[in-house]
Design a protein around this motif. Sequence first.
Motif, short mmCIF file in Angstrom:
data_model
loop_
_atom_site.label_atom_id
_atom_site.label_comp_id
_atom_site.label_asym_id
_atom_site.label_seq_id
_atom_site.Cartn_x
_atom_site.Cartn_y
_atom_site.Cartn_z
N SER A 249 0.84 -1.18 0.00
CA SER A 249 0.00 0.00 0.00
C SER A 249 0.88 1.23 0.00
CB SER A 249 -0.92 0.00 1.22
OG SER A 249 -1.54 1.25 1.34
N ARG A 250 0.54 2.21 -0.78
CA ARG A 250 1.23 3.48 -0.76
C ARG A 250 0.61 4.37 0.31
NH1 ARG A 250 6.05 2.90 -3.21
NH2 ARG A 250 5.82 1.95 -5.24
N SER A 251 1.40 5.24 0.87
CA SER A 251 0.95 6.06 1.97
C SER A 251 0.15 7.25 1.48
CB SER A 251 2.15 6.56 2.76
OG SER A 251 2.96 5.49 3.14
N ALA B 200 0.91 -7.09 9.86
CA ALA B 200 0.17 -5.91 9.41
C ALA B 200 -0.99 -5.62 10.35
CB ALA B 200 -0.33 -6.12 7.98
N VAL B 201 -1.65 -6.68 10.80
CA VAL B 201 -2.77 -6.52 11.73
C VAL B 201 -2.26 -5.96 13.06
CG1 VAL B 201 -4.46 -7.79 13.10
CG2 VAL B 201 -4.21 -8.28 10.67
N GLU B 202 -1.12 -6.44 13.56
CA GLU B 202 -0.57 -5.94 14.82
C GLU B 202 -0.25 -4.45 14.73
OE1 GLU B 202 2.76 -8.24 15.99
OE2 GLU B 202 1.63 -10.10 16.23
N THR C 93 -7.53 -0.76 3.17
CA THR C 93 -6.52 -1.75 2.80
C THR C 93 -6.44 -2.89 3.82
OG1 THR C 93 -4.79 -0.51 3.96
CG2 THR C 93 -5.13 0.00 1.63
N MET C 94 -6.87 -2.64 5.06
CA MET C 94 -6.82 -3.69 6.08
C MET C 94 -7.88 -4.76 5.87
SD MET C 94 -4.24 -3.36 7.94
CE MET C 94 -4.70 -4.64 9.08
N ILE C 95 -8.84 -4.53 5.00
CA ILE C 95 -9.81 -5.58 4.66
C ILE C 95 -9.04 -6.80 4.15
CG2 ILE C 95 -11.68 -6.22 3.09
CD1 ILE C 95 -12.53 -3.28 3.09
N TYR C 96 -8.05 -6.54 3.32
CA TYR C 96 -7.24 -7.63 2.75
C TYR C 96 -6.49 -8.38 3.85
CZ TYR C 96 -3.43 -9.90 0.25
OH TYR C 96 -2.53 -10.81 -0.21
N SER D 212 -16.52 -6.47 8.90
CA SER D 212 -16.92 -5.19 9.49
C SER D 212 -16.37 -4.02 8.68
CB SER D 212 -16.44 -5.11 10.94
OG SER D 212 -17.05 -6.09 11.74
N LEU D 213 -15.09 -4.11 8.36
CA LEU D 213 -14.48 -3.05 7.54
C LEU D 213 -15.09 -3.03 6.14
CD1 LEU D 213 -10.73 -3.41 8.57
CD2 LEU D 213 -12.27 -1.53 9.14
N TYR D 214 -15.40 -4.20 5.61
CA TYR D 214 -15.98 -4.27 4.27
C TYR D 214 -17.38 -3.64 4.24
CZ TYR D 214 -17.48 -6.34 -0.18
OH TYR D 214 -17.95 -6.53 -1.46
N ASP D 215 -18.16 -3.90 5.28
CA ASP D 215 -19.49 -3.27 5.36
C ASP D 215 -19.37 -1.75 5.45
OD1 ASP D 215 -20.75 -5.70 5.24
OD2 ASP D 215 -20.96 -5.93 7.41
N ARG D 216 -18.38 -1.28 6.22
CA ARG D 216 -18.15 0.17 6.30
C ARG D 216 -17.74 0.72 4.94
NH1 ARG D 216 -14.03 1.99 10.69
NH2 ARG D 216 -14.50 3.96 9.61
N ALA D 217 -16.91 -0.04 4.24
CA ALA D 217 -16.46 0.41 2.92
C ALA D 217 -17.64 0.58 1.97
CB ALA D 217 -15.45 -0.59 2.35
#
Length: 710
Positions: free
Chosen positions: A23-25, A238-240, A259-262, A275-280
Motif C-alpha cells: 500500500s502506498r501512503s 500488518a494486523v498488529e 486496505t486492512m480488509i485484505y 466489518s471493515l468491508y461493510d463500512r467500505a
Amino acid sequence: MAESYRLRFSPSSTATSTSTFNSRSSSSPHFKLLNFPSSSHKLSYLHTQSKTPLHASSHNPFTFTQHHEHPNSPEAANPHDPHAKSQPLSKNHIWVNPRSSRAKHLRKKKSLSSISGSSFSSLLRLAKSLDSCSQQDVPKILNSLGGKIVEHDAVFVLDNMLNPEIALIVLKYFQQKIKPQKHVVLYNVTLKLFREVKDFKGAEKLFDEMIQRGVKPSIVTFSTMISCAATCSLPHKAVEWFENMPSFECEPDDNICSTMIYAYARVGNAYKALSLYDRAKTEKWHVDKVAFSALIKMHGKAGNYDGCLNVYNDMKFFGTKPNLVTYNSVLYAMGRARRAWQAKVIYEEMVSNGVSPNWPTYAALLQAYCRGRFKEDALSVYKEMKEKGMDMNVVLYNMLLAMCADVGYTDKAVEIFEDMKSSAACRPDSFTFSSLIDMYSCIGKVSEAEETLNEMIDNGIQPNIFVLTSLVRCYGKAKRIDDAVKILNQFSGLGIVPDDRFCDTLLNIMIQTPKEELVKLTDCVEKANPKLGSVVRCLLEEQKGDVVDFRREACELFNSVDAESKKSFCNSLIDLCVNLNKPDRACDLLDLGLRLGIYTDIQSRSQTMWYLHLKRLSLGAALTALCFWINDLSKALESGEDLPPLLGIDTGLGKHKFADKGLVSVFESHLRELNAPFHEATHKAGWFFTTNKAVKLWLQSRCSTKIVAA
C-alpha cells in the motif's frame, strides 16, 4: 520521553497466513507533511488539502494513488476553463503513485518548479553514487551538497536510493543537518526503501530507533510499516501494526482501514474483515481488487459459497473489474461448492472481459466440471490444456478419471490413463488404479479389472480396502461368487480391515445372488461384521425365534455402524428379505428404520393431499413402504377419517446404485398388478396420482376380496 513511544506488541491472536500486500501512503489529517519536491521514479509529494481514498495503480495492484484533488488544484478545475491551469496549488500535500500514467508528467512539472534541471540531475547522480560506494565514502559524497542541506533535497536523495545499508548512513548524516521536527519525513522515506527490498525486520529495527530518538510516527509511518509487513507475506504483522496505531495517538484513516480488509481476510479474522468491508460499502471507500480476492478466498475456506458470489457481484457494483487472481479465486470456490454451471458462466465472463486463463484457471475449472459431472466441458478443458502444452498433475488426472468412471466414459478414461502414464510430470498412484478398477467393476468387466490390479501391484502399489470392495462388486455383477470368496480370502492376509462400505457391498452381492449360493457368502459377512452376519444368518436359516430377538439384533447392528451407512444397510437388508420372500421381516426392518430415524419424511399429509416419498429408498424398501402406506389408508378409511382430494406417490427419477431400473418403471408395473388407480403424471415426472374417490373404491374392493378369500 522517547521511551514513551516505544512500540511493544502483545502476541497477536490472529492466525498467520501467507499473502502479498502493498500500500502506498497517504497524507495524514493530523500530521502535515513538509513541502519538498521530488521527481524520482519512486515517490512524489504534491500539494492538496483533501483526504481522499487510495486507488490501485494499473501497474501494481498493491500500490495506491489518490484520484480526488483539492478544489483549487489544476487537476480539480474545470477542464474547459482556460484559466484553470493558472490557479495556485494548495500548501498541503498528497502522495502520488509514481507508477501511474500521470506520475511522470506531474513529477517533471513539480521538479522543474522546485529544482533546476542541473540540480535534479546532480541529485540523481549523487543517489546512484551512494548506492555503489563504500560506507567510508558516504560523508565525502554528501559533503558535495554543502553545509546547509535543504529538506526536499535530502528526501529526494533517500527516495532514489536502492541500498538500504548505505541509506541508513545517509539518514544519520541528514539528521545532523536538518531540524529534528523534520526527521519523521526522513524516516518515512527510508522505511519505504526497506519495504521495497522486502526487509521487514530491518524496517522494524529502524522504527525502534525512530522511537528511541523521540521522533513521533505519523500515519504515513504506519501505512508504510503495514504495507511492508504484508508485502513480506506477514499479514498477521500488518494486523498488529494496525491495531497498535491508537497507542501512538495515530488514528487510521479510511484509506488504511480499506486496505486492512485484505490483511484481516488473509489471517482469517472474518469478523474484522467483514466489518471493515461493510463500512467500505456504506461509506463508499475504494476497495482494491486484492481485497476482493482475499474476501472470496476467506468465504471459500469457510464453505460460504454464497458469500463468494456476493463479493464477486459487489465488484460489479463498485465498478471494479476482476483480475486473473480474483477470477481464479471465485472459480475455485465454485468448484468446491460443486456449482459447475456458475463456474461456466463466470469463466465466460472472464474470457469476454479479455482476461486470459492460466494453469490455476484451468485447474479450478476442471475441479468444478468434474465434480458437477459436466463431462464435455471437462474434456474440453483437458484438451485445451494439452494443446497449450500445460502439464497435468496427478490430482487433475485423477479427477478426470473419476468423472469418466462415474459417467461411463470407459474408452475416454483408458485414453486419459495412457496419456498419464506417458507424461513426464506425474505417474499413476493408488487413487488412479482404484478409480479404473471401480469403473470396470461397475460395468462387470472382470478381466480388465484384474489386469488393472496386476498392473497396480507391478508398480509397487498395494491394494487397499477400496480396491477390494470394487473387485468383490465386479465378481458379484458377473455372478462369479466363488471368485469373490477367493479374492476375499487372498486379501485377508494383507491386513485390510473391512469397513461399512465393504459390508454394504457384500449385502448387495447377496441381493443379486441366487438363494442356493448365498451360504457361500455368509461366512464372509460374519468375518467382516459379526453383528451383520448374525442378522443375515437369521434370515437365511429361517430361524423361528421371537420377532423381538430379530428386532433387537437388527437394532444393535444399526447402532454400531456410522450414520451414513445406516440407511444403506437397512435398504439392503429389506431388499434381501423381499428376495427371500419374507415380507414380515421386511416390515419389521422398515418399522425399525422409522423408529430409529433412519427413514424420515416418507409420508406427509396436508388438507389437500397425502404424499408417499420413495425416491431415496431401494426397490425392496420402496415396495415395503408402499404396503405400509396402503395399510395406513385402509385403517384411515375404516376409522371414518376423511381422505384428501388427491393422493400422490413420488418415486423420483433416479435409481438405486445396484438396481438396473429406476423406481418409476418398476412402480408403474407393480401398481398395474395391484390394479391400483394411481396413474403416472404427465406434467410431473416420477409422480403417480389418484383421487380420494378412486382410492376408496379400490380399497373397498381389496377388502371384499380378502373376505371372500378367507
